[in-house]
Every structure is written in C-alpha cells, then in structure tokens.
Motif scaffolding. Structure first.
Motif, mmCIF file in Angstrom:
data_model
loop_
_atom_site.group_PDB
_atom_site.id
_atom_site.type_symbol
_atom_site.label_atom_id
_atom_site.label_comp_id
_atom_site.label_asym_id
_atom_site.label_seq_id
_atom_site.Cartn_x
_atom_site.Cartn_y
_atom_site.Cartn_z
ATOM 1 N N THR A 1 0.923 -1.059 0.047
ATOM 2 C CA THR A 1 -0.129 0.211 -0.119
ATOM 3 C C THR A 1 0.930 1.129 -0.017
ATOM 4 O OG1 THR A 1 -1.865 1.184 1.087
ATOM 5 C CG2 THR A 1 -0.161 0.006 2.542
ATOM 6 N N PRO A 2 0.608 2.347 -0.470
ATOM 7 C CA PRO A 2 1.260 3.521 -0.580
ATOM 8 C C PRO A 2 1.457 4.052 0.701
ATOM 9 C CG PRO A 2 -0.342 3.651 -2.476
ATOM 10 C CD PRO A 2 -0.797 2.294 -1.419
ATOM 11 N N GLU A 3 0.544 3.944 1.682
ATOM 12 C CA GLU A 3 0.635 4.628 2.835
ATOM 13 C C GLU A 3 0.200 3.766 4.028
ATOM 14 O OE1 GLU A 3 0.125 9.542 1.851
ATOM 15 O OE2 GLU A 3 -1.430 8.181 2.648
ATOM 16 N N GLY A 4 0.942 3.906 5.198
ATOM 17 C CA GLY A 4 0.503 2.862 6.319
ATOM 18 C C GLY A 4 1.467 3.207 7.288
ATOM 19 N N THR A 5 0.807 3.099 8.642
ATOM 20 C CA THR A 5 1.765 3.163 9.865
ATOM 21 C C THR A 5 2.617 1.981 10.023
ATOM 22 O OG1 THR A 5 0.057 2.131 11.284
ATOM 23 C CG2 THR A 5 0.362 4.696 10.971
ATOM 24 N N PHE A 6 3.683 1.775 10.863
ATOM 25 C CA PHE A 6 4.444 0.630 11.136
ATOM 26 C C PHE A 6 3.677 -0.608 11.480
ATOM 27 C CE2 PHE A 6 7.268 -2.055 14.135
ATOM 28 C CZ PHE A 6 8.255 -2.711 12.972
ATOM 29 N N GLU A 7 2.422 -0.434 12.425
ATOM 30 C CA GLU A 7 1.690 -1.475 12.607
ATOM 31 C C GLU A 7 0.816 -1.670 11.618
ATOM 32 O OE1 GLU A 7 1.573 -3.324 15.301
ATOM 33 O OE2 GLU A 7 3.409 -2.183 16.163
ATOM 34 N N GLU A 8 0.477 -0.751 10.850
ATOM 35 C CA GLU A 8 -0.833 -1.063 9.686
ATOM 36 C C GLU A 8 0.029 -1.800 8.698
ATOM 37 O OE1 GLU A 8 -3.387 2.796 10.056
ATOM 38 O OE2 GLU A 8 -1.870 2.703 8.517
ATOM 39 N N GLY A 9 1.316 -1.650 8.512
ATOM 40 C CA GLY A 9 2.220 -2.314 7.683
ATOM 41 C C GLY A 9 2.596 -3.738 8.097
ATOM 42 N N LYS A 10 3.067 -3.967 8.923
ATOM 43 C CA LYS A 10 2.956 -5.298 9.729
ATOM 44 C C LYS A 10 1.817 -6.232 9.396
ATOM 45 C CE LYS A 10 4.546 -4.769 13.937
ATOM 46 N NZ LYS A 10 5.233 -5.029 15.491
ATOM 47 N N LYS A 11 0.799 -5.621 9.777
ATOM 48 C CA LYS A 11 -0.577 -6.254 9.851
ATOM 49 C C LYS A 11 -0.842 -6.684 8.180
ATOM 50 C CE LYS A 11 -5.282 -6.048 11.200
ATOM 51 N NZ LYS A 11 -6.566 -5.320 11.756
ATOM 52 N N LEU A 12 -0.763 -5.774 7.225
ATOM 53 C CA LEU A 12 -0.923 -6.253 6.142
ATOM 54 C C LEU A 12 -0.050 -6.950 5.408
ATOM 55 C CD1 LEU A 12 -2.897 -5.160 3.689
ATOM 56 C CD2 LEU A 12 -1.141 -3.186 3.307
ATOM 57 N N CYS A 13 1.117 -6.801 5.676
ATOM 58 C CA CYS A 13 1.874 -7.887 5.259
ATOM 59 C C CYS A 13 1.857 -9.298 5.765
ATOM 60 C CB CYS A 13 3.492 -7.748 5.393
ATOM 61 S SG CYS A 13 4.330 -6.116 4.420
ATOM 62 N N SER A 14 1.391 -9.642 7.182
ATOM 63 C CA SER A 14 1.343 -10.869 7.605
ATOM 64 C C SER A 14 0.059 -11.449 7.053
ATOM 65 C CB SER A 14 1.325 -10.653 9.178
ATOM 66 O OG SER A 14 -0.149 -9.983 9.500
ATOM 67 N N GLN A 15 -0.845 -10.577 6.554
ATOM 68 C CA GLN A 15 -2.045 -11.192 6.159
ATOM 69 C C GLN A 15 -1.823 -12.224 4.960
ATOM 70 O OE1 GLN A 15 -4.659 -7.762 5.655
ATOM 71 N NE2 GLN A 15 -5.520 -7.955 7.575
ATOM 72 N N ASN A 16 -0.508 -11.600 4.256
ATOM 73 C CA ASN A 16 -0.277 -12.497 3.006
ATOM 74 C C ASN A 16 1.040 -13.231 3.332
ATOM 75 O OD1 ASN A 16 -1.895 -11.009 0.892
ATOM 76 N ND2 ASN A 16 -1.113 -9.250 1.819
ATOM 77 N N GLY A 17 1.287 -13.585 4.469
ATOM 78 C CA GLY A 17 2.215 -14.683 4.956
ATOM 79 C C GLY A 17 3.657 -14.090 4.824
ATOM 80 N N ALA A 18 3.806 -12.764 4.782
ATOM 81 C CA ALA A 18 5.194 -11.989 4.634
ATOM 82 C C ALA A 18 5.309 -10.980 5.713
ATOM 83 C CB ALA A 18 5.255 -11.425 3.271
ATOM 84 N N PRO A 19 6.601 -10.742 5.818
ATOM 85 C CA PRO A 19 7.361 -9.601 7.118
ATOM 86 C C PRO A 19 7.375 -8.493 5.990
ATOM 87 C CG PRO A 19 8.668 -10.887 6.275
ATOM 88 C CD PRO A 19 7.892 -11.740 5.602
ATOM 89 N N LEU A 20 7.563 -7.313 6.709
ATOM 90 C CA LEU A 20 8.074 -6.158 6.152
ATOM 91 C C LEU A 20 9.447 -6.136 5.779
ATOM 92 C CD1 LEU A 20 6.674 -3.300 8.757
ATOM 93 C CD2 LEU A 20 5.996 -3.438 6.440
ATOM 94 N N ALA A 21 9.672 -5.411 4.704
ATOM 95 C CA ALA A 21 10.811 -5.582 3.991
ATOM 96 C C ALA A 21 12.092 -5.302 4.838
ATOM 97 C CB ALA A 21 11.042 -4.806 2.556
ATOM 98 N N VAL A 22 13.298 -6.092 4.658
ATOM 99 C CA VAL A 22 14.427 -5.826 5.456
ATOM 100 C C VAL A 22 15.517 -6.034 4.447
ATOM 101 C CG1 VAL A 22 15.882 -6.219 7.420
ATOM 102 C CG2 VAL A 22 13.556 -6.482 7.733
ATOM 103 N N PRO A 23 16.197 -4.950 3.821
ATOM 104 C CA PRO A 23 17.342 -5.392 2.981
ATOM 105 C C PRO A 23 18.626 -5.887 3.829
ATOM 106 C CG PRO A 23 17.157 -3.126 3.443
ATOM 107 C CD PRO A 23 15.967 -3.815 3.943
ATOM 108 N N GLN A 24 18.984 -6.954 3.218
ATOM 109 C CA GLN A 24 20.217 -7.616 4.000
ATOM 110 C C GLN A 24 21.807 -7.599 3.342
ATOM 111 O OE1 GLN A 24 18.498 -11.679 4.416
ATOM 112 N NE2 GLN A 24 17.891 -11.099 6.490
ATOM 113 N N ASN A 25 21.465 -6.837 2.196
ATOM 114 C CA ASN A 25 23.034 -6.465 1.716
ATOM 115 C C ASN A 25 22.535 -5.201 0.772
ATOM 116 O OD1 ASN A 25 21.754 -7.492 -0.803
ATOM 117 N ND2 ASN A 25 22.124 -9.486 0.045
#
Ligand code: CA
Length: 256
Positions: free
Chosen positions: A147-171
């Motif tokens: 989604t184009p806009e969301g708070t941290f908690e809204e974002g975590k909830k939205l991604c988890s609904q699709n079985g995914a976490p928020l993005a974390v680049p590892q390199n």
C-alpha cells in the motif's frame, strides 16, 4: 590184277607232276626254263576291271555312350517385361531409422526453441508489469508494495495477512532494489526492524538482530523515542517514531 593196280597208282602221280611244272613256270619266270612245259614272256598289266555292283546296305550299329556336358552357351537377349503381379500382404511395421530419429529430434528442438522464445517474451512483459505494479526481484527475494501509505503497525498487519514480513534489505544489492521502489513512489519506506525490545539493538520481526545496516550519518540517534526505521529515498536509514504513514513494502521468498 597187279598191272591194273600199278596203272591206277601212276595216273595221280602224272597229274601231280604236271601241276608242279605249271607252278614252277608261274614262280620262276627269270630262268625261262622248264623241265616239262616251256614258258612264254610275262605279259603287261591289264586294264582295271569294271566297278562291281553296289553292295548291300549295312546294318545299323548301336548308338555310342552319351558324351560329357559341354560348357554353357552365351546368354540370350532379354525377354519381354512381364505383367505386374498382384499386391502382396502388408508387411510388419519396421523400426525407425537413425536418420528419421535425427529429423524428429531436430523438429522437436526447433519447436522447443520457439516455445522458449515465446516464454521469454512473456517473462519480459510480466517483469514490466511487476515493476509498474511495485514489485522488485533481487536474488531469491521479491519486494512487493502492499500500500502507498501506512503506519508501522498497519504495514506489519497487512504483510502478515499475506504470509510475509515487512521488507528488510540484508545487503547492498537488496538495499538498492528497495531504493528503486522508494524512488518510483517518491515515498519513504518502513523497514521491518525495531529496537523497541532492546534500545539500540535493531531486530527483525523474528527477533533476529540485523547484521547489515545503511544508517545515514549520525543515525540512529532517537533513543527510546525513535524505535522504527525510516528508509529514505536515497537509500539511507534513520531511526524514527512509528506513527507516520509511509510506503509499505512486504518481502517474499521466491523459494519458501
Ligand atoms: Ca533518528
């Protein structure tokens, strides 16, 4: 009686003497002497006699034994072509020859190459659609804008609904892919890390401390007031509070 017997004995004797004299004349012509009958000069040879009568036809003899077989004679000229015979029964189906198999394989390879070309063209179009839709792939990871806009908690909830976490680049490479999305949408992004649990120790949603960071100069500096991470459009990080609305990006593993 005695005189008659003597006379009968003399007659054959005289005849014998005269015959002997004749015989002497025939076999001793050179002496021209003869004791009893004078001989004349020998005559010349007479003319040949006439031909004799034709003899009788001889008897037919038995045929002789059969001779050996002689060598074969020369081949005679070709005969006239005969008429076509009737159609024979259908034979068993034979195996395909190697050449036929090669031709078949080549045809299959050509068909496969065409399918690959079509599939590649489809993938290229699909990749463009993904980019326009806010998706980036990097290695085995996909970054997907939820989604184009969301708070941290809204974002975590939205991604988890699709079985995914928020993005974390590892390199750096993944950081660059996420930066493309920030530029594309012109927005900051919430990363899926926080030091809410332990101040200064940023962990992902599974509680693992991150090893890769790209903090902006002087960051993190928010202490207990800034527990979320703001991803700038330039790709650098800043610790920030969690109530602002930014771009929400989830991350998916291509091979879960
Ligand atoms: Ca800060």
């Amino acid at each position: 009686m005695c005189l008659l017997g003597t006379f009968q004995f003399l007659l054959p004797a005289i005849s014998l003497i005269m015959a002997s004299a004749q015989d002497i004349c025939n076999h001793e012509p050179k002496t021209n002497t003869c004791n009893i009958v004078p001989c004349g000069l020998p005559g010349s040879n007479g003319l040949p006699g006439r031909d004799g009568n034709q003899g009788s036809k001889g008897e037919k003899e038995d045929p002789g034994q059969r001779g050996m077989i002689g060598p074969p004679g020369k081949a005679g000229p070709n005969g006239i072509k005969g008429e076509e015979g009737p159609l024979g029964p259908r034979g068993l189906k034979g195996d395909k020859g190697e050449i036929q198999e090669l031709i078949s394989l080549k045809a299959q390879m050509t068909a496969l190459q065409e399918e690959i070309r079509i599939l590649q063209a489809f993938i290229n179009k699909y990749r463009k659609v993904m980019i326009l839709s806010g998706i980036r792939t990097v290695g085995e990871k996909w970054f997907v804008v939820a989604t184009p806009e969301g708070t941290f908690e809204e974002g975590k909830k939205l991604c988890s609904q699709n079985g995914a976490p928020l993005a974390v680049p590892q390199n750096a490479r993944e950081n660059g892919a996420l930066q493309e999305l920030a530029k594309q949408f012109g927005k900051n992004i919430y990363l899926g890390i926080s030091d809410e649990r332990t101040e200064g120790k940023f962990q992902n949603q599974n509680g693992q401390t991150v090893s890769y960071t790209n903090w902006a100069s002087g960051e993190p500096n928010g202490g207990r007031k800034e527990n979320c991470v703001q991803f700038y459009i330039n790709g650098q990080w800043n610790d920030k509070h969690c109530e602002e609305k930014w771009l929400i990006v989830c991350e998916l593993e291509a091979v879960p």
